[in-house]
Design an enzyme around this catalytic site. Structure first.
Site, PDB file in Angstrom:
ATOM      1  N   LYS A   1     -48.904 -31.309   5.098  1.00  0.00           N
ATOM      2  CA  LYS A   1     -47.687 -30.768   5.706  1.00  0.00           C
ATOM      3  C   LYS A   1     -46.579 -31.772   5.426  1.00  0.00           C
ATOM      4  CE  LYS A   1     -45.524 -29.728  10.172  1.00  0.00           C
ATOM      5  NZ  LYS A   1     -45.686 -29.711  11.656  1.00  0.00           N
TER       6      LYS A   1
ATOM      7  N   THR B   1     -44.997 -30.269  18.289  1.00  0.00           N
ATOM      8  CA  THR B   1     -44.335 -29.268  19.133  1.00  0.00           C
ATOM      9  C   THR B   1     -45.172 -28.937  20.359  1.00  0.00           C
ATOM     10  OG1 THR B   1     -43.502 -28.339  17.060  1.00  0.00           O
ATOM     11  CG2 THR B   1     -43.118 -27.042  19.045  1.00  0.00           C
TER      12      THR B   1
ATOM     13  N   TYR C   1     -50.266 -35.108   7.387  1.00  0.00           N
ATOM     14  CA  TYR C   1     -48.994 -34.683   7.989  1.00  0.00           C
ATOM     15  C   TYR C   1     -48.013 -35.833   7.858  1.00  0.00           C
ATOM     16  CZ  TYR C   1     -45.911 -33.102  11.894  1.00  0.00           C
ATOM     17  OH  TYR C   1     -44.852 -32.720  12.685  1.00  0.00           O
TER      18      TYR C   1
ATOM     19  N   ILE D   1     -45.114 -24.613   8.294  1.00  0.00           N
ATOM     20  CA  ILE D   1     -45.511 -24.823   9.692  1.00  0.00           C
ATOM     21  C   ILE D   1     -44.220 -25.000  10.482  1.00  0.00           C
ATOM     22  CG2 ILE D   1     -46.746 -26.299  11.310  1.00  0.00           C
ATOM     23  CD1 ILE D   1     -48.790 -26.853   9.113  1.00  0.00           C
TER      24      ILE D   1
END
Length: 302
Positions: A171, A55, A143, A213
């Site tokens: 994540k 992001t 991730y 998250i």
């Protein structure tokens, strides 16, 4: 296995925001706006901040900019909440360099996206993360976001990597509650499992995930903090009530590739300028009314 990061693992919980990197209209990083966003997030109750993740447009920042943003971020947060720095790359040496920079900056944890585009095997993924773990002694978070990377970190690979005591969390942005639940059942006592998918995060919390998250937390940090604070206390009735009130925003933040919609929303809210870097472009006009209506319904714009 050593437990030297046990205390830190307890901090990896609740509402965590994958913060945008504000940019000026010419594409330069807008540090004053970044400082304002950081302060706002902390004031609104966000438990943990993620710098230059997906992001945060990590893919379109130069190595120097990436490092500069992490250093600025950590300095401005000044220990108020934990900072997780996105340091992943599809080149292991580059990931080691960025992770070293994050450690030097004082970040609390590195977020390492699976190497994208070059499609490593599971053994390649293991060796990649092993090399970073051994090269940089700091807490690290795997991730997994196969929708973007085109590689999927298999549960067996995560289980092998959990042997490294500085690999403290994952994540899981697969969007599959079942996948996340399997991870928690197999590894929940060894590493922290976090959701990386706003739509399914609360459901995953019911199965033992410790937090989320979030993209949507960029625009509704207080509501997201309320959701996950309640969930951590086991009060899923309150959590669901707040979650349901903002659920339409989760879908709106992905009407086009993130962070396009969330940057548009923050600009409409007066928080950032109209800045994004190619190949990302500003939100297509055909979605403006739809997103505006959602922001208005949530009381975020007049």
């Amino acid at each position: 296995m050593s437990n030297r990061y046990s205390d830190f693992k307890t901090q990896l919980q609740g509402s965590m925001v994958a913060l945008v990197t504000p940019m000026k209209a010419n594409g330069e990083v807008d540090y004053p706006r970044l400082a304002d966003l950081i302060d706002w997030q902390i004031e609104q109750g966000t438990h943990c901040l993620v710098a230059v993740g997906t992001t945060g447009e990590s893919a379109t920042l130069s190595m120097q900019e990436h490092s500069d943003v992490i250093h600025f971020f950590v300095k401005h947060v000044n220990g108020r909440v934990p900072v997780i720095a996105g340091t992943g790359a599809n080149n292991t040496q580059e990931a080691i360099h960025l992770t070293s920079e994050a450690k030097a900056a004082g970040a609390d944890c590195a977020l390492l996206v699976a190497p994208y585009y070059n499609k490593p095997t599971q053994e390649g993924l293991y060796q990649h993360y092993k090399a970073i773990s051994e090269a940089v002694d700091m807490p690290q978070m795997l991730y997994n976001v196969p929708g973007r990377t085109v590689v999927d970190i298999a549960q067996e690979t995560v289980e092998r990597l959990a042997d490294f005591d500085n690999i403290v969390a994952i994540k899981d942005a697969t969007g599959s509650v079942e996948r996340g639940k399997l991870l928690i059942d197999a590894l929940g006592d060894r590493i922290v499992v976090l959701s990386g998918d706003d739509g399914t995060a609360l459901e995953l919390m019911k199965h033992g995930a410790k937090g989320n998250i979030s993209v949507t937390a960029n625009i509704v940090p207080k509501a997201m903090s309320d959701v996950f604070s309640a969930a951590l206390k086991g009060d899923f009735e309150t959590a669901k009530k707040v979650h349901d009130s903002i659920e339409p925003l989760h879908k709106l933040m992905f009407v086009e590739s993130s962070p396009i919609p969330v940057k548009y929303a923050l600009n409409k809210m007066g928080k950032i300028e109209k800045g994004i870097r190619l190949p990302m472009v500003w939100l297509n006009e055909k979605f403006h009314d739809q997103v505006d209506a959602g922001l208005r319904a949530a009381g975020l714009i007049d």
